[in-house]
Motif scaffolding. Structure first.
Motif, PDB file in Angstrom:
ATOM      1  N   PHE A 179       0.832  -1.199   0.000  1.00 30.70           N
ATOM      2  CA  PHE A 179       0.000   0.000   0.000  1.00 30.70           C
ATOM      3  C   PHE A 179       0.873   1.259   0.000  1.00 30.70           C
ATOM      4  N   LEU A 180       1.899   1.282   0.819  1.00 29.30           N
ATOM      5  CA  LEU A 180       2.757   2.469   0.912  1.00 29.30           C
ATOM      6  C   LEU A 180       3.546   2.708  -0.381  1.00 29.30           C
ATOM      7  N   VAL A 181       4.062   1.633  -0.971  1.00 27.97           N
ATOM      8  CA  VAL A 181       4.817   1.797  -2.221  1.00 27.97           C
ATOM      9  C   VAL A 181       3.884   2.239  -3.347  1.00 27.97           C
ATOM     10  N   THR A 182       2.664   1.689  -3.382  1.00 21.52           N
ATOM     11  CA  THR A 182       1.695   2.104  -4.393  1.00 21.52           C
ATOM     12  C   THR A 182       1.332   3.574  -4.219  1.00 21.52           C
ATOM     13  N   LEU A 183       1.262   4.035  -2.974  1.00 19.08           N
ATOM     14  CA  LEU A 183       1.009   5.457  -2.706  1.00 19.08           C
ATOM     15  C   LEU A 183       2.128   6.309  -3.308  1.00 19.08           C
ATOM     16  N   VAL A 184       3.373   5.871  -3.143  1.00 22.59           N
ATOM     17  CA  VAL A 184       4.511   6.601  -3.724  1.00 22.59           C
ATOM     18  C   VAL A 184       4.406   6.612  -5.246  1.00 22.59           C
ATOM     19  N   ILE A 185       4.066   5.474  -5.838  1.00 22.82           N
ATOM     20  CA  ILE A 185       3.935   5.384  -7.299  1.00 22.82           C
ATOM     21  C   ILE A 185       2.851   6.344  -7.798  1.00 22.82           C
ATOM     22  N   PHE A 186       1.736   6.395  -7.073  1.00 23.74           N
ATOM     23  CA  PHE A 186       0.640   7.289  -7.449  1.00 23.74           C
ATOM     24  C   PHE A 186       1.077   8.754  -7.384  1.00 23.74           C
ATOM     25  N   LEU A 187       1.746   9.123  -6.312  1.00 21.38           N
ATOM     26  CA  LEU A 187       2.163  10.511  -6.143  1.00 21.38           C
ATOM     27  C   LEU A 187       3.278  10.903  -7.112  1.00 21.38           C
ATOM     28  N   ALA A 188       4.040   9.914  -7.581  1.00 22.20           N
ATOM     29  CA  ALA A 188       5.207  10.209  -8.426  1.00 22.20           C
ATOM     30  C   ALA A 188       4.962   9.925  -9.899  1.00 22.20           C
ATOM     31  N   VAL A 189       3.693   9.829 -10.322  1.00 19.77           N
ATOM     32  CA  VAL A 189       3.397   9.557 -11.735  1.00 19.77           C
ATOM     33  C   VAL A 189       4.126  10.522 -12.679  1.00 19.77           C
ATOM     34  N   PRO A 190       4.123  11.845 -12.434  1.00 21.02           N
ATOM     35  CA  PRO A 190       4.813  12.747 -13.372  1.00 21.02           C
ATOM     36  C   PRO A 190       6.316  12.470 -13.474  1.00 21.02           C
ATOM     37  N   GLN A 191       6.912  12.043 -12.350  1.00 23.29           N
ATOM     38  CA  GLN A 191       8.359  11.823 -12.340  1.00 23.29           C
ATOM     39  C   GLN A 191       8.741  10.545 -13.103  1.00 23.29           C
ATOM     40  N   TRP A 192       8.053   9.423 -12.802  1.00 21.67           N
ATOM     41  CA  TRP A 192       8.502   8.172 -13.430  1.00 21.67           C
ATOM     42  C   TRP A 192       8.037   8.016 -14.876  1.00 21.67           C
ATOM     43  N   THR A 193       7.050   8.794 -15.295  1.00 20.28           N
ATOM     44  CA  THR A 193       6.696   8.753 -16.712  1.00 20.28           C
ATOM     45  C   THR A 193       7.727   9.496 -17.564  1.00 20.28           C
ATOM     46  N   ARG A 194       8.497  10.398 -16.934  1.00 21.06           N
ATOM     47  CA  ARG A 194       9.565  11.092 -17.653  1.00 21.06           C
ATOM     48  C   ARG A 194      10.900  10.361 -17.551  1.00 21.06           C
ATOM     49  N   THR A 195      11.066   9.606 -16.447  1.00 21.96           N
ATOM     50  CA  THR A 195      12.322   8.891 -16.208  1.00 21.96           C
ATOM     51  C   THR A 195      12.018   7.406 -16.062  1.00 21.96           C
ATOM     52  N   ILE A 196      12.199   6.647 -17.136  1.00 17.07           N
ATOM     53  CA  ILE A 196      11.800   5.246 -17.146  1.00 17.07           C
ATOM     54  C   ILE A 196      12.576   4.421 -16.128  1.00 17.07           C
ATOM     55  N   ALA A 197      13.825   4.808 -15.841  1.00 15.77           N
ATOM     56  CA  ALA A 197      14.618   4.076 -14.856  1.00 15.77           C
ATOM     57  C   ALA A 197      13.953   4.108 -13.484  1.00 15.77           C
ATOM     58  N   LEU A 198      13.345   5.233 -13.139  1.00 22.43           N
ATOM     59  CA  LEU A 198      12.640   5.350 -11.860  1.00 22.43           C
ATOM     60  C   LEU A 198      11.457   4.401 -11.820  1.00 22.43           C
ATOM     61  N   PHE A 199      10.766   4.249 -12.946  1.00 23.68           N
ATOM     62  CA  PHE A 199       9.633   3.316 -13.001  1.00 23.68           C
ATOM     63  C   PHE A 199      10.085   1.899 -12.703  1.00 23.68           C
ATOM     64  N   TRP A 200      11.214   1.472 -13.297  1.00 27.41           N
ATOM     65  CA  TRP A 200      11.679   0.100 -13.068  1.00 27.41           C
ATOM     66  C   TRP A 200      12.081  -0.103 -11.612  1.00 27.41           C
ATOM     67  N   VAL A 201      12.689   0.903 -11.009  1.00 29.44           N
ATOM     68  CA  VAL A 201      13.066   0.795  -9.591  1.00 29.44           C
ATOM     69  C   VAL A 201      11.829   0.652  -8.716  1.00 29.44           C
ATOM     70  N   LEU A 202      10.831   1.492  -8.959  1.00 29.56           N
ATOM     71  CA  LEU A 202       9.588   1.424  -8.184  1.00 29.56           C
ATOM     72  C   LEU A 202       8.887   0.090  -8.391  1.00 29.56           C
ATOM     73  N   LEU A 203       8.926  -0.430  -9.618  1.00 29.17           N
ATOM     74  CA  LEU A 203       8.292  -1.713  -9.913  1.00 29.17           C
ATOM     75  C   LEU A 203       8.969  -2.847  -9.148  1.00 29.17           C
ATOM     76  N   VAL A 204      10.288  -2.789  -9.039  1.00 30.60           N
ATOM     77  CA  VAL A 204      11.029  -3.808  -8.284  1.00 30.60           C
ATOM     78  C   VAL A 204      10.652  -3.761  -6.805  1.00 30.60           C
ATOM     79  N   VAL A 205      10.678  -2.568  -6.212  1.00 34.81           N
ATOM     80  CA  VAL A 205      10.355  -2.435  -4.789  1.00 34.81           C
ATOM     81  C   VAL A 205       8.911  -2.857  -4.527  1.00 34.81           C
ATOM     82  N   LEU A 206       8.008  -2.434  -5.393  1.00 37.32           N
ATOM     83  CA  LEU A 206       6.605  -2.807  -5.243  1.00 37.32           C
ATOM     84  C   LEU A 206       6.448  -4.317  -5.207  1.00 37.32           C
ATOM     85  N   ASN A 207       7.084  -5.010  -6.136  1.00 41.14           N
ATOM     86  CA  ASN A 207       6.888  -6.453  -6.226  1.00 41.14           C
ATOM     87  C   ASN A 207       7.563  -7.240  -5.112  1.00 41.14           C
ATOM     88  N   LEU A 208       8.535  -6.640  -4.440  1.00 35.55           N
ATOM     89  CA  LEU A 208       9.080  -7.275  -3.243  1.00 35.55           C
ATOM     90  C   LEU A 208       7.994  -7.417  -2.169  1.00 35.55           C
TER      91      LEU A 208
END
Length: 439
Positions: free
Chosen positions: A318-347
């Motif tokens: 829930f907390l990681v998904t909250l970060v992903i939601f709040l950081a949509v503008p950032q990770w859509t511009r920086t794909i590397a950030l998306f992959w990092v968030l995806l890894v942490v989320l799936n842990l």
């Protein structure tokens, strides 16, 4: 591994050759279920289709999965776990051959339906049988490691699809089908060396057949030793001596299972085809790869609190998904950030997922375990189908907010179980987890 016990059993349970065969039979069954479930996502690239048909194909997987679950749950309680396995394996073979010749959208749907029906029934029956057959001191870790084969199945599918992505669609279909047939061959060999659930036979009142199965596969001394241990630990483990009510059990298992299916599914199977089509296989590869390698925490499942693991998994997700939601503008511009968030989320997703899938089959009475597990899975995965259509026209920001709400629902179930539920880990016997007397 230790051979079957013919002499006097010791004071503790022993791991036998039969347990090894059962572990591989269950693990490979889980692998095929995930492999087949993910095929619908890969199949979106096999033919051109409008958006409405793409949503149908994405919902096709959970739809036929729950139909298989709905049928196999009661069937396994009525005719046995092993007979149900023979049915699902036969359907696997038919579906794998058919998918090779699926040149049209209609044939893809037809043979995917056959495979998914079998997969739904297969996994549901494994979840019931594994708890009933594995030694109590290994019950949690074997269940979680079998479930980790689901991560391996999705990872294998992603690898196969990526390796064959630059070949023809027919070649990709053939590669996927050939993998199913190869795994199925090993699965058949393993299933021939595993017994019917002896606990199920005892609950059905077939004592003579149960004793015959025990003698053939375990040795009477070893099985009687396991029964003695179950009897000695038969007192239910409940809070304040109170049994956990059925409404609490159903609420917890349905909400956590729904969040696990919908939350993971929307991020792994739907996000790619809907928003990042070119990265569909890569998203699947990362999500399932992280899940598989992190899933080895399950080796310690019999030492740790199942209640605490459930809360950590869903709270962290829930907390990681909250970060992903709040950081949509950032990770859509920086794909590397998306992959990092995806890894942490799936842990965190994987901690919650393995724990929830272990919990939802162990807390029911043996004679209804297949049916009640099927009810939970039918409802939770059925609701996942609804979320696919609900989110079909969302913007990416709305999509992530929707995902956050889903995980909040799952967290509510994890919190309730932490407060009101039994501890079913830390070496608790199946009879204690289910609050039933030892047969």
């Amino acid at each position: 591994m230790r051979r079957q016990m013919d002499g006097a059993a010791g004071a503790d349970e022993h791991w036998t050759r039969t347990d090894t065969w059962a572990f591989w039979a269950f693990g490979l069954g889980m692998l095929l279920e995930a492999y087949i479930f993910g095929m619908a996502t890969i199949a979106t690239g096999w033919t051109h289709m409008p958006t409405s048909l793409r949503s149908l194909l994405l919902s096709w997987a959970p739809l036929w999965l729950i139909i298989g679950i709905a049928v196999a749950g009661p069937v396994a309680d009525r005719v046995g776990r092993k007979n149900t396995f023979y049915m699902t394996m036969a359907l696997y073979g038919i579906g794998a051959i058919g998918i090779v010749f699926s040149y049209s959208y209609v044939l893809i749907l037809l043979f995917l339906a056959v495979l998914l029906f079998a997969a739904g029934g297969e996994m549901n029956t494994i979840m019931a049988a594994s708890h009933e057959m594995m030694p109590s001191k290994h019950r949690g870790k074997t269940m979680m490691m079998e479930l980790n084969f689901i991560n391996l199945g999705g990872f294998l599918l992603a690898v196969v699809s990526l390796l064959s992505a630059y070949n023809s669609v027919a070649f990709q279909r053939g590669m996927i089908a050939a993998t199913i047939v190869a795994v199925l061959f090993i699965l058949v060999l393993a299933r021939q060396r595993t017994p019917e659930s002896i606990r199920w036979l005892q609950r059905k009142g077939w004592a003579d057949r149960a004793r015959t199965e025990a003698e053939r596969y375990y040795g009477i001394a070893e099985w009687e030793n396991r029964q003695r241990i179950a009897l000695e630990k038969s007192a239910p483990v409940s809070r304040g001596g109170r049994a956990v009510s059925m409404p609490v059990r159903f609420y917890v298992t349905i909400t956590t299972a729904f969040a696990g299916a919908a939350g993971f599914g929307l991020m792994t199977y739907v996000l790619g085809p809907t928003y990042f089509k070119a990265d569909t296989a890569l998203i699947l590869l990362i999500a399932t790869g992280v899940g598989f390698f992190s899933g080895f925490f399950g080796l310690f499942a019999d030492r740790w609190s199942r209640k605490m693991l459930l809360l950590v998994g869903y709270g962290g997700t829930f907390l990681v998904t909250l970060v992903i939601f709040l950081a949509v503008p950032q990770w859509t511009r920086t794909i590397a950030l998306f992959w990092v968030l995806l890894v942490v989320l799936n842990l965190f997703v994987n901690v919650g997922y393995l724990t929830e899938d272990t919990l939802k089959a162990e807390i029911w009475p043996t004679e209804r375990r297949g049916t009640y597990t099927a009810v939970v899975r039918f409802v939770s995965i059925g609701l996942y189908i609804v979320t696919i259509y609900m989110s079909a026209n969302y913007s990416l920001h709305q999509y992530m907010l929707f995902n956050l709400v889903i995980w909040a629902i799952g967290l509510s179930g994890a919190l309730l179980w932490f407060i009101r539920g039994n501890e079913t880990g830390q070496g608790v016997t199946l009879e204690q987890a289910a609050e039933e007397s030892s047969a």
